[in-house]
Motif scaffolding. Structure first.
Motif, PDB file in Angstrom:
ATOM      1  N   ILE A  20       0.872  -1.068   0.009  1.00 42.07           N
ATOM      2  CA  ILE A  20       0.046  -0.153   0.153  1.00 42.07           C
ATOM      3  C   ILE A  20       0.700   1.363   0.005  1.00 42.07           C
ATOM      4  O   ILE A  20       0.609   2.321  -0.614  1.00 42.07           O
ATOM      5  CB  ILE A  20      -0.960   0.024   1.221  1.00 42.07           C
ATOM      6  CG1 ILE A  20      -2.089  -1.158   1.242  1.00 42.07           C
ATOM      7  CG2 ILE A  20      -1.751   1.329   1.394  1.00 42.07           C
ATOM      8  CD1 ILE A  20      -2.845  -1.426   2.206  1.00 42.07           C
ATOM      9  N   HIS A  80       2.209   3.965  -2.740  1.00 43.70           N
ATOM     10  CA  HIS A  80       1.452   5.042  -3.322  1.00 43.70           C
ATOM     11  C   HIS A  80       1.892   5.759  -2.272  1.00 43.70           C
ATOM     12  O   HIS A  80       1.442   5.826  -1.181  1.00 43.70           O
ATOM     13  CB  HIS A  80       0.051   4.700  -3.404  1.00 43.70           C
ATOM     14  CG  HIS A  80      -0.286   3.621  -4.433  1.00 43.70           C
ATOM     15  ND1 HIS A  80      -0.352   3.736  -5.602  1.00 43.70           N
ATOM     16  CD2 HIS A  80      -0.348   2.127  -4.155  1.00 43.70           C
ATOM     17  CE1 HIS A  80      -0.684   2.551  -6.235  1.00 43.70           C
ATOM     18  NE2 HIS A  80      -0.645   1.549  -5.364  1.00 43.70           N
ATOM     19  N   GLU A  93       0.604   8.902  -1.596  1.00 45.56           N
ATOM     20  CA  GLU A  93      -0.558   9.533  -1.063  1.00 45.56           C
ATOM     21  C   GLU A  93      -1.129   8.681   0.234  1.00 45.56           C
ATOM     22  O   GLU A  93      -1.931   9.213   1.120  1.00 45.56           O
ATOM     23  CB  GLU A  93      -1.511   9.860  -2.085  1.00 45.56           C
ATOM     24  CG  GLU A  93      -2.232   8.437  -2.356  1.00 45.56           C
ATOM     25  CD  GLU A  93      -1.597   8.025  -3.645  1.00 45.56           C
ATOM     26  OE1 GLU A  93      -2.309   6.936  -4.232  1.00 45.56           O
ATOM     27  OE2 GLU A  93      -0.364   8.477  -3.989  1.00 45.56           O
ATOM     28  N   LEU A  94      -0.736   7.426   0.573  1.00 50.42           N
ATOM     29  CA  LEU A  94      -1.120   6.356   1.548  1.00 50.42           C
ATOM     30  C   LEU A  94      -0.112   6.344   2.606  1.00 50.42           C
ATOM     31  O   LEU A  94      -0.319   5.738   3.322  1.00 50.42           O
ATOM     32  CB  LEU A  94      -1.498   5.278   0.895  1.00 50.42           C
ATOM     33  CG  LEU A  94      -2.873   5.411  -0.121  1.00 50.42           C
ATOM     34  CD1 LEU A  94      -2.713   3.990  -0.925  1.00 50.42           C
ATOM     35  CD2 LEU A  94      -3.917   5.507   0.452  1.00 50.42           C
ATOM     36  N   SER A 149      -1.807   6.489   5.881  1.00 46.07           N
ATOM     37  CA  SER A 149      -3.209   6.019   5.733  1.00 46.07           C
ATOM     38  C   SER A 149      -3.401   4.852   6.803  1.00 46.07           C
ATOM     39  O   SER A 149      -4.661   4.364   6.673  1.00 46.07           O
ATOM     40  CB  SER A 149      -3.372   5.300   4.340  1.00 46.07           C
ATOM     41  OG  SER A 149      -2.558   4.241   4.150  1.00 46.07           O
ATOM     42  N   LYS A 171     -11.947  12.329  -0.979  1.00 47.42           N
ATOM     43  CA  LYS A 171     -12.040  11.085  -1.442  1.00 47.42           C
ATOM     44  C   LYS A 171     -12.729   9.899  -0.542  1.00 47.42           C
ATOM     45  O   LYS A 171     -12.750  10.099   0.546  1.00 47.42           O
ATOM     46  CB  LYS A 171     -10.517  10.584  -2.154  1.00 47.42           C
ATOM     47  CG  LYS A 171     -10.122  11.608  -2.844  1.00 47.42           C
ATOM     48  CD  LYS A 171     -10.265  11.174  -4.300  1.00 47.42           C
ATOM     49  CE  LYS A 171      -9.311  12.204  -5.347  1.00 47.42           C
ATOM     50  NZ  LYS A 171      -9.689  12.210  -6.713  1.00 47.42           N
ATOM     51  N   THR A 181      -5.338  -4.633  -0.472  1.00 52.52           N
ATOM     52  CA  THR A 181      -4.654  -3.278  -0.859  1.00 52.52           C
ATOM     53  C   THR A 181      -5.685  -2.339  -0.331  1.00 52.52           C
ATOM     54  O   THR A 181      -6.909  -2.509   0.014  1.00 52.52           O
ATOM     55  CB  THR A 181      -4.306  -3.098  -2.230  1.00 52.52           C
ATOM     56  OG1 THR A 181      -3.405  -2.027  -2.414  1.00 52.52           O
ATOM     57  CG2 THR A 181      -5.609  -2.988  -3.106  1.00 52.52           C
ATOM     58  N   TYR A 222      -6.846   2.286  -1.424  1.00 54.40           N
ATOM     59  CA  TYR A 222      -6.468   3.375  -2.465  1.00 54.40           C
ATOM     60  C   TYR A 222      -7.718   4.314  -1.959  1.00 54.40           C
ATOM     61  O   TYR A 222      -8.727   4.121  -1.490  1.00 54.40           O
ATOM     62  CB  TYR A 222      -6.273   3.009  -3.706  1.00 54.40           C
ATOM     63  CG  TYR A 222      -7.712   2.219  -4.358  1.00 54.40           C
ATOM     64  CD1 TYR A 222      -8.555   2.824  -4.946  1.00 54.40           C
ATOM     65  CD2 TYR A 222      -7.583   0.894  -4.198  1.00 54.40           C
ATOM     66  CE1 TYR A 222      -9.750   2.218  -5.469  1.00 54.40           C
ATOM     67  CE2 TYR A 222      -8.742   0.120  -4.838  1.00 54.40           C
ATOM     68  CZ  TYR A 222      -9.815   0.749  -5.322  1.00 54.40           C
ATOM     69  OH  TYR A 222     -10.541   0.202  -5.837  1.00 54.40           O
ATOM     70  N   TYR A 223      -7.336   5.798  -2.477  1.00 50.67           N
ATOM     71  CA  TYR A 223      -8.441   6.715  -2.489  1.00 50.67           C
ATOM     72  C   TYR A 223      -9.045   6.641  -3.922  1.00 50.67           C
ATOM     73  O   TYR A 223      -8.483   6.594  -4.986  1.00 50.67           O
ATOM     74  CB  TYR A 223      -7.793   7.893  -2.200  1.00 50.67           C
ATOM     75  CG  TYR A 223      -7.155   8.093  -0.882  1.00 50.67           C
ATOM     76  CD1 TYR A 223      -8.163   8.204   0.143  1.00 50.67           C
ATOM     77  CD2 TYR A 223      -5.970   8.435  -0.618  1.00 50.67           C
ATOM     78  CE1 TYR A 223      -7.607   8.298   1.432  1.00 50.67           C
ATOM     79  CE2 TYR A 223      -5.495   8.514   0.606  1.00 50.67           C
ATOM     80  CZ  TYR A 223      -6.459   8.707   1.747  1.00 50.67           C
ATOM     81  OH  TYR A 223      -6.041   8.824   2.807  1.00 50.67           O
ATOM     82  N   THR A 224     -10.438   6.934  -3.882  1.00 47.22           N
ATOM     83  CA  THR A 224     -11.262   6.876  -5.253  1.00 47.22           C
ATOM     84  C   THR A 224     -12.196   8.079  -5.199  1.00 47.22           C
ATOM     85  O   THR A 224     -12.505   8.227  -4.071  1.00 47.22           O
ATOM     86  CB  THR A 224     -11.692   5.518  -5.586  1.00 47.22           C
ATOM     87  OG1 THR A 224     -12.322   5.545  -6.866  1.00 47.22           O
ATOM     88  CG2 THR A 224     -12.605   5.080  -4.447  1.00 47.22           C
TER      89      THR A 224
END
Length: 106
Positions: free
Chosen positions: A26, A29, A31-32, A35, A73, A90, A92-94
């Protein structure tokens, strides 16, 4: 056996775990980077849980965050359900909740 970063109990009283190996994936990425608490919170307090269109044993937990490193997000946490429990594949942002059969919704 991989080190477990955390275990959380989901809406269905299942133990969901995040391993160090999966968290390292994870973290590929940027941006994570910070997180882990959002991932756990998404498992504990999702707004929606969807079944993957590709694998009925994979569920996607969603929670909306007003502020993330990439603006407003949803956090999507992908979880494989095996033997009555699950593990994070995993996260992620969406921008939106994807299609698929709704398992649970707030």
């Amino acid at each position: 056996m991989h080190k477990v970063n955390f275990e959380a109990i989901d809406q269905f009283k299942r133990k969901i775990r995040l391993t160090g190996e999966r968290f390292a994936h994870i973290l590929e990425h940027p941006e994570l980077r910070y997180s882990e608490s959002d991932i756990k919170e998404t498992i504990l307090f999702p707004e929606a849980i969807k079944e993957s269109k590709h694998d009925k044993k994979v569920w996607v937990y969603y929670k909306f965050y007003q502020k993330t490193p990439v603006k407003r997000k949803f956090m999507a946490v992908i979880i494989k359900i095996l033997n009555g429990n699950g593990f994070v594949i995993t996260a992620y942002y969406t921008d939106k909740i994807k299609e698929g059969r709704t398992i649970w919704q707030r």
